[in-house]
Write an enzyme that holds these catalytic residues in place. Structure first.
Site, PDB file in Angstrom:
ATOM      1  N   ASP A   1       0.849  -1.197   0.000  1.00  0.00           N
ATOM      2  CA  ASP A   1       0.000   0.000   0.000  1.00  0.00           C
ATOM      3  C   ASP A   1       0.878   1.238   0.000  1.00  0.00           C
ATOM      4  O   ASP A   1       2.047   1.192   0.391  1.00  0.00           O
ATOM      5  CB  ASP A   1      -0.915   0.015   1.234  1.00  0.00           C
ATOM      6  CG  ASP A   1      -1.964   1.103   1.125  1.00  0.00           C
ATOM      7  OD1 ASP A   1      -2.725   1.090   0.146  1.00  0.00           O
ATOM      8  OD2 ASP A   1      -2.007   1.996   1.990  1.00  0.00           O
TER       9      ASP A   1
ATOM     10  N   GLU B   1      -7.429  10.634   7.348  1.00  0.00           N
ATOM     11  CA  GLU B   1      -6.138  10.731   8.038  1.00  0.00           C
ATOM     12  C   GLU B   1      -6.214  11.664   9.247  1.00  0.00           C
ATOM     13  O   GLU B   1      -5.493  11.479  10.218  1.00  0.00           O
ATOM     14  CB  GLU B   1      -5.050  11.165   7.054  1.00  0.00           C
ATOM     15  CG  GLU B   1      -4.558   9.936   6.315  1.00  0.00           C
ATOM     16  CD  GLU B   1      -3.631  10.217   5.165  1.00  0.00           C
ATOM     17  OE1 GLU B   1      -3.218  11.374   4.986  1.00  0.00           O
ATOM     18  OE2 GLU B   1      -3.318   9.258   4.438  1.00  0.00           O
TER      19      GLU B   1
ATOM     20  N   CYS C   1     -10.846   3.256  -2.718  1.00  0.00           N
ATOM     21  CA  CYS C   1      -9.649   3.738  -2.020  1.00  0.00           C
ATOM     22  C   CYS C   1      -9.647   3.084  -0.645  1.00  0.00           C
ATOM     23  O   CYS C   1     -10.697   2.987  -0.004  1.00  0.00           O
ATOM     24  CB  CYS C   1      -9.686   5.262  -1.890  1.00  0.00           C
ATOM     25  SG  CYS C   1      -8.371   5.938  -0.855  1.00  0.00           S
TER      26      CYS C   1
END
Lengths: 247, 247
Positions: free
Chosen positions: B7, B149, B178
């Site tokens: 990733d 995030e 995603c």
């Protein structure tokens, strides 16, 4: 004189804009590390490593000065750049603090905003305290970076994001501690009101170069050369839109 | 069997979570390119270059299969990875499309969301059309990545961002293209309503490994090893919080 300008991506063009307007150099060599942008979410050691790689690139051009437009670089890698360069290296933090000193009173409340890397370094805060300011609030505002990159500069998302970060704060001054943030200037003015003074890195660094380093106007338009670690065409396209300047 | 999971950063842990729950491997080797994250804003050529570098790293571990958890890698670098690897390489796009085929009707409207790199590749769209779907809407939703995030998973900013991207859309299915997006699952369900089916890469890939590749349960907890190109401690901390699993 030939200036090298280093940024993590395209944001440093806000600094280039000011440098062009002030006509301080005959030539500006810009490098944006677009293949590894953003730096603001990365570690000190990674930022230092990337910065030293950029320095090697700039050495090919034999610049008279290196300006690190990126606040995350200025906060974390300035000493390492200075000890590896044979020319002066100027960051944006000291100029920002000196601009604050010119425009604000020691008792004024200053809000410092930037990426996580810049804010966590505590560099603005330390230097502002050294210069007699002690009413300081530091706030990482990382969402502002993708908002600017998405060209979302006003409207509901921007308002909700400012409310999330700032609530009912009314600072006397705001240090825009990231090259992207000048593009949110209008939204920030609307949010805080007209009495809040915004400190912009591009303007601060021109002031610094002129007043502290004694660099005068060349009275000519600088020659601008743009480089990027990926997609230099995109950087040039953005520069054309933003700067309306040949490059 | 030993699976390598690649990733661009920490997001691929959502895929690891599913792999652990399904117990498909004895060992999982995870590498997140945290020093260069995110990939979704970068160019095809850069993504290919970074992916081939990751492949060299994985070769040290002699894996039986490589799973590219990152949609941007799956969209742009799968062929290059396959022609340079001596083991099978599986992306998340084909599994996502097969999951859509199982759970949705050909006339259903499918909304595909992802990073700029994933959406601009057109890979989901092409493969969905090949499988008979033609009521498709593709939408890059890059702001979702920094929201996740920042751990902003609901509230005013998320609502304003969804309104900005989706308006009054009511798709029958949404492909979460995603690795970060499963963390916004609840907010997406609230926004679209309970009738909209969300396709999650982690679940889709486990289904694919089991039903298409015939990989069965090992009936044991896999051994998980985590690697990162910067700050592996942070990756381990996040993995501990998310997965509640020894690593």
């Amino acid at each position: 004189m030939r200036a090298a300008v280093f940024d993590s991506g395209v944001g440093g063009l806000t600094v280039v804009k000011s440098l062009i307007e002030h006509k301080l150099f005959e030539e500006i060599i810009y490098f944006g590390d677009t293949a590894r942008v953003p730096y603001g979410i990365k570690d000190k050691n990674t930022i230092i490593r990337y910065s030293l790689e950029a320095l090697e690139f700039f050495k090919n051009f034999d610049p008279d000065i290196l300006i690190t437009a990126c606040n995350s670089v200025s906060a974390h890698a300035l000493e390492e750049l200075r000890s590896n360069a044979s020319f002066p290296v100027v960051g944006v933090i000291e100029p920002g603090v000196i601009a604050a000193k010119r425009r604000l009173k020691p008792t004024d409340q200053i809000l410092i905003i930037g990426t996580n890397a810049t804010i966590s370094s505590g560099r603005y805060e330390k230097l502002l305290r050294f210069h007699g300011f002690d009413n300081l609030v530091s706030k990482p505002t990382p969402l502002f970076v993708p908002l600017v990159e998405e060209e979302i500069l006003d409207g509901q998302i921007v308002e909700a994001t400012m409310k999330h970060y700032f609530g009912s704060m009314k600072p006397d001054g705001v240090i825009l501690g990231c090259t992207h943030f000048p593009l949110l200037q209008n939204a920030l003015k609307n949010y805080f009101g007209p009495q809040t003074i915004l400190i912009h890195s591009g303007e601060a660094i021109c002031d610094y170069l002129e007043k502290e380093l004694g660099i005068g106007s060349t009275n000519q338009e600088p020659d601008l050369k743009l480089f990027a670690s990926e997609n230099p065409e995109k950087l040039k396209r953005i520069a054309n839109n933003w700067l309306r300047y040949p490059c």
